[in-house]
Scaffold this active site. Structure first.
Site, short mmCIF file in Angstrom:
data_model
loop_
_atom_site.label_atom_id
_atom_site.label_comp_id
_atom_site.label_asym_id
_atom_site.label_seq_id
_atom_site.Cartn_x
_atom_site.Cartn_y
_atom_site.Cartn_z
N ARG A 88 -8.75 11.79 12.54
CA ARG A 88 -7.33 11.50 12.81
C ARG A 88 -6.50 12.78 12.88
NH1 ARG A 88 -5.45 6.52 9.33
NH2 ARG A 88 -3.70 6.69 10.77
N SER B 46 7.21 8.64 12.63
CA SER B 46 6.14 8.56 11.64
C SER B 46 6.67 8.73 10.23
CB SER B 46 5.08 9.63 11.92
OG SER B 46 4.21 9.72 10.81
N ARG C 289 -6.49 1.17 18.03
CA ARG C 289 -6.22 -0.28 17.90
C ARG C 289 -5.87 -0.95 19.22
NH1 ARG C 289 -3.31 -0.29 11.91
NH2 ARG C 289 -5.29 -0.27 10.77
N ASP D 232 1.87 -1.49 11.72
CA ASP D 232 0.54 -1.86 11.23
C ASP D 232 0.17 -3.30 11.55
OD1 ASP D 232 0.16 0.67 10.20
OD2 ASP D 232 0.86 0.15 8.19
N GLN E 17 4.78 8.85 7.69
CA GLN E 17 3.87 9.76 6.98
C GLN E 17 4.32 11.21 7.17
OE1 GLN E 17 -0.12 8.82 8.26
NE2 GLN E 17 -0.18 6.96 7.04
N LYS F 237 0.84 -1.21 0.00
CA LYS F 237 0.00 0.00 0.00
C LYS F 237 0.87 1.26 0.00
CE LYS F 237 -3.13 0.50 3.46
NZ LYS F 237 -3.11 1.82 4.13
N SER F 238 1.87 1.29 0.86
CA SER F 238 2.73 2.48 0.94
C SER F 238 3.40 2.76 -0.40
CB SER F 238 3.82 2.27 1.99
OG SER F 238 3.25 2.15 3.26
N LYS G 44 -4.63 5.21 14.89
CA LYS G 44 -4.68 4.59 13.56
C LYS G 44 -6.14 4.63 13.07
CE LYS G 44 -0.33 3.77 13.14
NZ LYS G 44 0.43 4.51 12.14
C1 S3P Z 1 2.51 4.64 6.35
C2 S3P Z 1 3.09 4.94 7.56
C3 S3P Z 1 2.56 4.45 8.84
C4 S3P Z 1 1.57 3.33 8.67
C5 S3P Z 1 0.59 3.61 7.57
C6 S3P Z 1 1.31 3.80 6.25
C7 S3P Z 1 3.12 5.18 5.12
O1 S3P Z 1 1.90 5.52 9.50
O2 S3P Z 1 0.86 3.12 9.88
O3 S3P Z 1 -0.31 2.53 7.44
O4 S3P Z 1 2.77 4.71 4.01
O5 S3P Z 1 3.95 6.09 5.23
P1 S3P Z 1 2.71 6.53 10.47
O6 S3P Z 1 3.73 7.14 9.64
O7 S3P Z 1 1.70 7.50 10.96
O8 S3P Z 1 3.26 5.67 11.56
#
Ligand code: S3P
Length: 443
Positions: free
Chosen positions: A129, A175, A354, A323, A177, A28-29, A350
């Protein structure tokens, strides 16, 4: 695609074993990032193994809404006609990002420095969120983004073309993200943007930027970028998502007489915490046929049944398995002895909380699970059946489906439509490997 209002309930017949092989859904990422970087590149990018699930498709649609021609050719093949770094067009309506935190957080950085304004919205879960973790550092770079008072979306982004400037930012939480958001903003900022992480997080943004020929320098726990680069189109082969594979790593570990081969799984070291944790618990997982595909390590994973034992999960592995805790909690419930998790307060923000939702679900099944502010304490033992509230969280739904392999009565899981956000083939693959899962849909 499942509509927002469709209710899906999973019914799991308890018992059984998992056998056979599978290639689970694309990462997914990486799928999100392939669309983002492919769109900003010069030339045509071909993606294979793309995750055609709601979250990554939300990103894809957002870029179509900004004028990028993206062809979906079926079977995970996507062709992106890149518009170059400055080629995005103002969308004519808010960009709707569904359940996808990654889309919203990464896009907020990428869009902060454009020459147009836009609005980012999401579903009920995404609208709750925390977004200040990105809007606050972006504001330090000169971005103008309005959130609700609570710091949630919709995000109203006033494009600051040529007005962003680089910062040196130390993230308060580990993080990927936030890191990725700031690196993407840094592509449009004057000077250098440097992000320091308190612990290693997934580095797909850095790897993929470099793959597109855009230099990101990485030194220890710091990544730096500036605006002096261009992205050149390339081919991307997205491996299977270890976060989706994790359900079967645990399923085949906890169900007696199981033997499963998971093909072409991404084993980037910033993502393999689940393997390390399961091995510490005594799992039999072999990493076979290791290779590198497009700058990312990939392997086949063989897993056979084992008697897991409870452990104190090392805190340094938490961001590397962030995750996977819903399914790791199921592993802990099937282990002998106590498992403790600490240092994982991020799990509370999340797609659902969770920690609380998993503790509630485990207690419904008769497991002694105690939520703590930053983790959980689980006494392994036997699991009964019952009705589980997934709170619309895809990974909670899939985790309790796998729990059925060891429960001593059937499990019903409510609100499972969001499994389609990350792993639409979960039901079919799980059934093919041996889980007795039926689902019921109502409008
Ligand atoms: C992700 C980073 C993670 C993960 C999310 C996907 C990404 O989140 O939990 O499902 O694709 O960069 P965080 O960066 O908030 O930990």
């Amino acid at each position: 695609m499942t509509t927002m209002t469709t209710k899906i309930t999973f019914h799991i017949q308890n018992g059984g074993q998992l056998n056979g092989q599978a290639r689970v859904a694309g990462d997914k990422s990486m799928s999100h990032r392939s669309i983002m970087l492919g769109s900003l590149a010069r030339g045509v990018t071909h993606v294979t193994g793309f995750l055609e699930a709601e979250d990554a498709l939300a990103t894809l649609q957002a870029f179509r809404d900004m004028g990028v021609v993206i062809e979906q050719l079926g079977d995970g093949c996507v062709t992106i006609h890149g518009v170059g770094k400055s080629g995005l067009k103002a969308p004519t309506k808010p960009l709707y990002l569904g359940n996808s935190g990654t889309s919203m957080r990464l896009l907020s950085g990428l869009l902060a420095g454009q020459d147009f304004d836009c609005v980012l919205t999401g579903d009920e879960s995404l609208s709750k969120r925390p977004m200040k973790r990105v809007t606050e550092p972006l504001a330090k770079m000169g971005a103008v983004i309005k959130t609700s008072e609570a710091g949630t979306s919709p995000l109203y982004i006033i494009g600051q073309a040529s007005k962003l400037h680089g910062i040196d930012y130390t993230m308060p939480m580990a993080s990927a993200q936030v890191k990725s958001c700031l690196l993407l903003a840094g592509m449009f900022a004057q000077g250098e943007t440097t992000v320091t992480e308190p612990a290693p997080t997934r580095d797909h943004t850095e790897r993929m930027l470099n793959g597109f020929g855009y230099h990101v320098s990485q030194q220890g726990n710091q990544a730096s970028i500036n605006a002096n680069g261009q992205l050149t189109a390339c081919d991307i082969d997205v491996p299977s998502d270890i976060s989706s594979a994790a359900f079967f790593l645990v399923g085949a570990s906890i169900a007696p007489n199981s033997n499963v081969l998971l093909k072409h799984v991404g084993i980037n070291p910033t993502r393999t915490g689940v393997i390390d944790i399961l091995r510490l618990m005594g799992a039999n997982i072999e990493i076979l046929n290791e290779r590198e595909v497009g700058g990312e390590p990939v392997a086949d994973l063989r897993v056979t049944s084992s008697q897991l034992k409870g452990i104190a999960i090392p805190e340094h592995l938490v961001p590397l398995a962030i995750d996977e805790f819903p399914i790791l909690f199921i592993a802990a419930a099937c282990a002998t002895g106590e498992t403790t998790l600490t240092g994982a307060e991020e799990l509370r923000v999340k797609e659902s909380d969770r920690i609380q939702v998993m503790a509630d679900g485990l207690q419904t099944l008769g497991v002694n699970a105690k939520a703590t502010p930053d983790g959980m304490i689980i006494q392994g033992g036997s699991m009964g059946g019952g009705v589980i509230e997934s709170h619309g969280d895809h990974r909670i739904a899939m985790a309790f489906a796998i729990a059925g392999l060891r429960a001593n009565a059937p499990i019903t899981i409510l609100d499972c439509a969001n499994v389609n956000t990350s792993f639409p083939q979960f039901k079919a693959i799980a059934a093919n490997l041996g889980l007795t899962l039926t689902s019921q849909e109502e409008a």
